[in-house]
Design an enzyme around this catalytic site. Structure first.
Site, PDB file in Angstrom:
ATOM      1  CE1 TYR A  99      -3.524  -2.656   0.065  1.00 32.45           C
ATOM      2  CE2 TYR A  99      -2.640  -2.942   2.026  1.00 32.45           C
ATOM      3  CZ  TYR A  99      -3.410  -3.485   1.381  1.00 32.45           C
ATOM      4  OH  TYR A  99      -4.961  -4.309   1.153  1.00 32.45           O
ATOM      5  CG  HIS A 114      -7.265   4.243   0.993  1.00 30.64           C
ATOM      6  ND1 HIS A 114      -8.135   5.481   1.663  1.00 30.64           N
ATOM      7  CD2 HIS A 114      -7.522   3.324   2.439  1.00 30.64           C
ATOM      8  CE1 HIS A 114      -8.901   4.950   2.436  1.00 30.64           C
ATOM      9  NE2 HIS A 114      -9.099   3.718   2.516  1.00 30.64           N
ATOM     10  CG  PHE A 166      -4.860  -3.985   7.401  1.00 32.06           C
ATOM     11  CD1 PHE A 166      -4.462  -3.872   6.424  1.00 32.06           C
ATOM     12  CD2 PHE A 166      -4.593  -4.454   8.151  1.00 32.06           C
ATOM     13  CE1 PHE A 166      -3.392  -4.566   5.969  1.00 32.06           C
ATOM     14  CE2 PHE A 166      -3.505  -5.528   8.055  1.00 32.06           C
ATOM     15  CZ  PHE A 166      -2.881  -5.585   6.656  1.00 32.06           C
ATOM     16  CG  ASN A 175     -11.937  -0.305   6.446  1.00 28.31           C
ATOM     17  OD1 ASN A 175     -11.261   0.876   6.127  1.00 28.31           O
ATOM     18  ND2 ASN A 175     -12.672  -0.751   5.875  1.00 28.31           N
ATOM     19  CG  ASP A 190      -7.284   8.689   1.892  1.00 29.80           C
ATOM     20  OD1 ASP A 190      -7.431   8.334   3.073  1.00 29.80           O
ATOM     21  OD2 ASP A 190      -8.402   7.967   0.870  1.00 29.80           O
ATOM     22  CG  ASN A 217     -14.480   2.767   6.189  1.00 31.25           C
ATOM     23  OD1 ASN A 217     -16.077   2.755   5.968  1.00 31.25           O
ATOM     24  ND2 ASN A 217     -14.795   1.899   4.721  1.00 31.25           N
TER      25      ASN A 217
END
Length: 268
Positions: A87, A92, A137, A139, A164, A185
């Site tokens: 990532y 994100h 992560f 969420n 973001d 989220n």
């Protein structure tokens, strides 16, 4: 004053007796007027006058020492993103990227692992700061952030979350004092772990809208192009300055700096 050694041989001299001492003094009529008047002054009064004129200040006139300054609660600056090389440099993860830029600019090492996060402690000026990158992560970001806030008893108004935003034009910053999650989220998770409290500042970084009919989920996980990353570097410089102003001068000045249109040359 003239002292005569034999009191019996000199009739004009008056003998004056003192305890355990015998001295002969010239009669008072032979003293000069200035000396006579000096001897006639009440000595205790003269002593009191001299003492009172040079007496030290009373303790009540001395200012008490300042009370020791209480240590400031640290500011918590959180960048949101997903852990793992997969990532890195994706849209994100711009929250992670800006926190890394702040750490580099301020000489803070984000190397500690605690509360399910990468964490670094340092100062901006004389204000303590904690830089945090949750590793839960996106969420589940609130799981990490909520635990840190609870443990260090950090006021919510001193928690800045950087993340973001699809609804902002690319590379644009927006500073707000509070608000909802706006469908993000990571922010939703934090608000949930703050028991619904939304009164904490946030710095949003625009990543633009997905082109055509692209799924937003796929779009936010796309990496930036080289040109986009160069543009973001200008944005990160503003973000670093915004955090400095926030800690040293307050939210209003920081928001004014961030939310005022910047020269177009920065986006070139």
């Amino acid at each position: 004053m003239r002292v005569v050694g034999n009191c019996n041989s000199l009739s004009p001299i008056a003998a004056v007796g003192w305890p355990n001492l015998r001295r002969c003094f010239l009669p008072s009529k032979t003293l000069t007027p200035s000396l006579s008047s000096t001897l006639s002054l009440p000595l205790p009064l003269r002593r009191v006058s001299r003492i009172s004129s040079s007496a030290p200040m009373e303790p009540a006139d001395v200012a008490p020492p300042p009370e020791p300054k209480k240590p400031n609660k640290p500011w918590l600056v959180v960048g949101l993103g997903n852990p793992g090389k997969k990532y890195d440099d994706t849209r994100h993860n711009v929250g992670f990227e800006l926190v890394d830029a702040i750490a580099e600019a301020e000489g803070i090492s984000i190397s500690s692992v605690s509360f399910k996060a990468l964490l670094g402690k340092g100062f901006i000026g004389d204000v303590p700061i904690m830089l945090v990158k949750p590793q839960t992560f996106m969420n589940s970001s609130g799981e990490s952030v909520g635990a840190i806030v609870s443990y260090y008893k950090i006021p919510h108004k001193q928690v800045l979350v950087i993340y973001d935003d699809l609804d902002l034009p690319f590379a644009k910053l927006k500073m707000l004092p509070k608000g909802g999650h706006g469908g993000h989220n990571g922010m939703k998770s934090i608000i949930d772990h703050f028991k619904g409290n939304r009164d904490f500042p946030r710095l949003r970084i625009g990543i633009g809208r997905p082109p055509g009919k692209m799924d937003p989920v796929n779009f936010v996980l796309r990496p930036f192009t080289r040109q986009e990353q160069e543009e973001l570097n200008f944005t990160f410089q503003d973000g670093i300055e915004a955090v400095r102003i926030l800690l040293l001068e307050g939210f209003n000045k920081s928001a004014t700096f961030v939310n005022t249109a910047k020269p177009l040359k920065q986006l070139g």
